[in-house]
Scaffold this active site. Structure first.
Site, mmCIF file in Angstrom:
data_model
loop_
_atom_site.group_PDB
_atom_site.id
_atom_site.type_symbol
_atom_site.label_atom_id
_atom_site.label_comp_id
_atom_site.label_asym_id
_atom_site.label_seq_id
_atom_site.Cartn_x
_atom_site.Cartn_y
_atom_site.Cartn_z
ATOM 1 N N ASP A 9 4.373 0.793 -10.167
ATOM 2 C CA ASP A 9 3.221 1.232 -9.123
ATOM 3 C C ASP A 9 3.856 0.716 -7.830
ATOM 4 O O ASP A 9 5.323 0.326 -7.913
ATOM 5 C CB ASP A 9 1.947 0.352 -9.366
ATOM 6 C CG ASP A 9 0.838 0.909 -8.481
ATOM 7 O OD1 ASP A 9 1.216 1.707 -7.658
ATOM 8 O OD2 ASP A 9 -0.411 0.460 -8.878
HETATM 9 C C1 BGC Z 1 -2.162 2.388 -6.358
HETATM 10 C C2 BGC Z 1 -1.868 3.504 -7.189
HETATM 11 C C3 BGC Z 1 -1.194 4.798 -6.548
HETATM 12 C C4 BGC Z 1 -0.052 4.298 -5.766
HETATM 13 C C5 BGC Z 1 0.330 5.610 -4.915
HETATM 14 C C6 BGC Z 1 -0.936 2.267 -5.336
HETATM 15 O O1 BGC Z 1 -1.161 1.201 -4.499
HETATM 16 O O2 BGC Z 1 -2.203 1.092 -6.948
HETATM 17 O O3 BGC Z 1 -2.775 3.713 -7.867
HETATM 18 O O4 BGC Z 1 -1.024 5.618 -7.585
HETATM 19 O O5 BGC Z 1 -0.572 3.269 -4.898
HETATM 20 O O6 BGC Z 1 -0.041 5.791 -3.903
#
Ligand code: BGC
Length: 734
Positions: free
Chosen positions: A261
């Site tokens: 993530d």
């Molecule tokens: C979130 C994810 C998301 C990623 C990219 C993160 O902060 O937890 O769910 O896909 O950002 O935008």
């Protein structure tokens, strides 16, 4: 490309080029615009980014993306991947994920993902960070708005439907995109409901309740998986070998791409479990994590160093890079790196119209009628109706994920939606009444409301309109700033200023319908006393108000069923129906001191999981089972008759719950959803719904974490929701 060609390509790369493939950059690194969806790290050090980087996230400007691809290919043989969060729609925005789950209609859910894929693929996107299938039973957690509810079975069905929709029959088609299931694992179970917090969970509970929706994604051939921010039993999910390798790769056989993530690799250091980022790099590789999102750990500085020192072998790097090349190959990017930049005009208006129709239909299929006293709904077409509440000022029922899509399509205001129905002959008034939140509510971002400067005047107008109306429709609930990532709350209530307005309105007009906008289950105890009818609409998307008018005026009937238990009080959360039996079970309504309960509130929810009414009424009868014994390897069937005994046509969702009465030394849930069928019945029509029962459906992880079905008694309930015990049958597994 053939596998042989891919292998030759891999062998021709330098170490720096290989590591570049494993780094995912924010567009800001190239001075481009893009959404910021986490803590922005300005200190990322990567070398020759544009020539070596493997993928870019969060970029939405198709022309700029095309230019970056061209610039990149001047010095690289490998096309870039563009990945984004397409969560509940793209140009056409659908209801949010819990609402989609509430449809109990996997075909419709799949259709929404199919449309999202078409629309986003046309604008250059190759991968969506969706579906998010984190089971959550704690509605304080802000991200329950992104998942498919509290239930393992329903979430698994939704997981599969979304992936089949995004990925279609082949990733090679121009109009499919790769799905990335997230957040692996257990992100929805922080122990106090606060986003990012620790998860400590037994192996058995994890396997029985929380892992199946991710497993369903792997079984549906999901192309990618994203690791989670949280620690799992102390170790960050991003470097948790047990989940990432033992379970995901070895046990489930996942051979797709794994990505961290947003910056979660770098955060391992903050968690205090590694000495330095080079150690993180080594652990990530050991965890078979292929791409570092936004992080900078996969660069020459850290990963390169780990290779130089011999802590990471070139074979390990090759394994990760090969998975990334394979994905690019499956998407057909080597043959044509520009095939996804066709532009939105490549989708004809007739098709777009069809997308909007699906979105509109999904509003009534997901909206859930939880109360309808004296059949206040639907509203006759000649009545005087006062629409009141802060959402009267909003034409945007799409949530923050659509905001980062740059508001590609938002909807009509409620008055515009009403005016679009030519056969409505009533009188309609509109007043905002109050802001979304009062001034004393502390929030980082506050939603704007036109009435903030003169609340009293707006309130007076609303009360006046309510007095003059036959029916009041209150448009109220949570502004989207109250949920989503890092949007956890301690009180899952409707903002007090809105409740205060509702109380005042109820003194002048008792015919109140509430249309609730919410990103999570809310405590509706007081509201349910003040309103005669309530429709839980979640955030219904860009066709929101049109779909809402369809229901209000009876063109459609709401047919959603709740994917979460709705508590009576805040203190009940975490609240879910599939409680595990204890030695102190409590019988509601019976006084007995030493039982499992709160002394001030019943154990039951205000509205149970699976619950929802219709404008018509259904009668269940004749539960029957084909045999009272099930032999291993065979199947038996359970049937029930459902009759529409009301005056209107409508959908009913028959739900099959199973209780495993006794298991060896492991207490089992009092009930678990194992099947459902949504049926359409004309007024007066009767249908028999039949479910097949197999040994597989009875399996669970036992005391020693073996996946087994144990001999003995099972009870089956077929009914309208998780607390409906009217129709039950028993059988024995032998
Ligand atoms: C979130 C994810 C998301 C990623 C990219 C993160 O902060 O937890 O769910 O896909 O950002 O935008």
């Amino acid at each position: 490309m053939t596998n042989k060609q891919l292998k030759e390509l891999l062998d021709s790369l330098t170490l720096k080029e290989k590591i570049g493939q494993m780094f995912q950059a924010l567009p800001q690194i190239f001075g481009e615009d893009g959404a910021i969806t986490g803590i922005f790290d300005e200190n990322i050090e990567v070398d020759d980014v544009i020539s070596t980087v493997g993928s870019i996230l969060n970029m939405y400007d198709t022309e700029r993306m095309r230019k970056l691809q061209a610039q990149h290919l001047e010095s690289s043989k490998i096309p870039l991947l563009f990945m984004n969060d397409i969560i509940h729609g793209f140009n056409t925005v659908f209801p949010i994920s819990p609402a989609l789950a509430a449809t109990f209609n996997p075909e419709l859910i799949k259709k929404t993902a199919r449309i999202s894929a078409k629309e986003s693929a046309a604008l250059g996107i190759n991968v969506t960070f969706s579906p998010m299938v984190d089971i959550s039973r704690d509605a304080r957690w802000g991200r329950v708005c992104e998942g498919y509810g509290e239930d393992t079975y329903l979430s698994s069905i939704c997981s599969k439907a979304m992936i089949e929709g995004y990925q279609g029959d082949s990733l090679e088609s121009d109009d499919t995109i790769a799905a990335c299931v997230k957040h692996f694992a257990l992100y929805g179970a922080p122990y106090d409901g606060r986003d990012y917090n620790n998860v400590d969970m037994s192996e058995r509970m994890m396997r029985n309740d929380y892992l199946p929706p991710y497993k369903a994604a792997v079984d549906a051939n999901v192309a990618m998986i994203m690791t989670a921010f949280n620690n799992i039993n102390g170790t960050p999910a991003t470097i948790n070998h047990h989940t990432n390798v033992d379970i995901l790769r070895d046990e489930w056989g996942f051979d797709g791409v794994s990505i961290t993530d947003y910056g979660s690799a770098k955060m391992c250091y903050n968690a205090g479990v590694v000495e330095n980022h080079t150690e993180t790099a080594q652990l990530l590789i050991e965890n078979k994590v292929d791409i570092d999102m936004m992080g900078g750990i996969y660069g020459m500085k850290y990963l390169g160093k780990a290779v130089e020192s011999g802590a990471v072998s070139i074979e390990q790097i090759d394994e990760c890079v090969m998975r990334i090349l394979e994905l690019k190959n499956k998407l057909g990017l080597f043959e044509n790196p520009y095939k996804y930049f066709r532009g939105s005009e490549s989708i004809p208006e007739s098709e777009r119209k069809n997308h909007r129709e699906v979105a509109r239909k999904s509003v009534s299929e997901s909206s859930t009628l939880v109360k309808n006293e004296n059949e206040l709904l639907p509203i006759a077409k000649d009545k005087k109706v006062a629409f009141i509440g802060p959402f009267v000022a909003s034409n945007d029922l799409t949530t923050h994920w659509a905001q980062i899509h740059d508001k590609r399509e938002i909807g009509l205001y409620i008055n515009e939606a009403v005016n679009s129905f030519t056969d409505l002959k009533g009188e309609y008034s509109y007043s905002i009444g109050c802001p979304y939140l009062s001034d004393d509510e502390e929030l980082l971002e506050k939603p704007e409301s036109p009435c903030e400067n003169d609340v009293q005047q707006y309130e007076k107008q609303a009360i006046e309109n309510a007095k003059n109306a036959d029916t009041v429709v209150m448009l109220m609930g949570e502004p989207h700033q109250l949920f989503g990532e890092s949007g956890s709350r301690t009180e899952i209530t409707i903002p007090e200023i809105q409740m205060e307005l509702l109380r005042k309105i109820s003194k002048v007009n008792e015919n109140i319908v509430v249309i609730l906008f919410n990103g999570r289950p809310l405590v509706l105890s007081e509201l349910s006393k003040l309103a005669k009818s309530i429709i839980v609409s979640w955030y219904p998307g860009s066709q929101g108000y049109l779909g809402i008018c369809d229901m209000l005026f009876g063109y459609t009937s709401p047919s959603g069923r709740l994917p979460f238990s709705f508590p009576r009080k805040n203190g009940q959360v975490p609240l879910f129906y599939s409680n595990i039996a204890t030695g102190h079970d409590h019988e509601e309504g019976q006084f007995n001191k030493f039982t499992l309960r709160y002394i001030d509130t019943p154990n039951t929810p205000l509205y149970p999981f699976g619950y929802g009414l219709s404008y018509t009424e259904f009668k269940y009868s004749n539960p029957s089972i084909s045999s009272s014994t099930l032999k291993r390897g065979e199947s038996i069937s359970v049937s029930v008759d459902i009759e529409n005994i009301g005056k209107r046509d409508g959908y009913e969702t028959a739900q099959l719950y199973i209780r495993d009465v006794k298991a060896k030394l492991v207490a089992r849930p009092l009930k678990q959803l194992k099947g459902f069928e949504k049926v359409f019945l004309k007024s007066g029509e009767k249908k028999t719904v039949t479910f097949e029962i197999t040994e597989e459906m009875l399996k669970f992880y036992d005391k020693d974490c073996n996946f087994v079905a144990e001999n003995g008694e099972f009870i089956i309930y077929v009914g309208a929701h998780s607390m409906d015990n009217r129709n039950s049958v028993k059988f024995e597994l032998i």
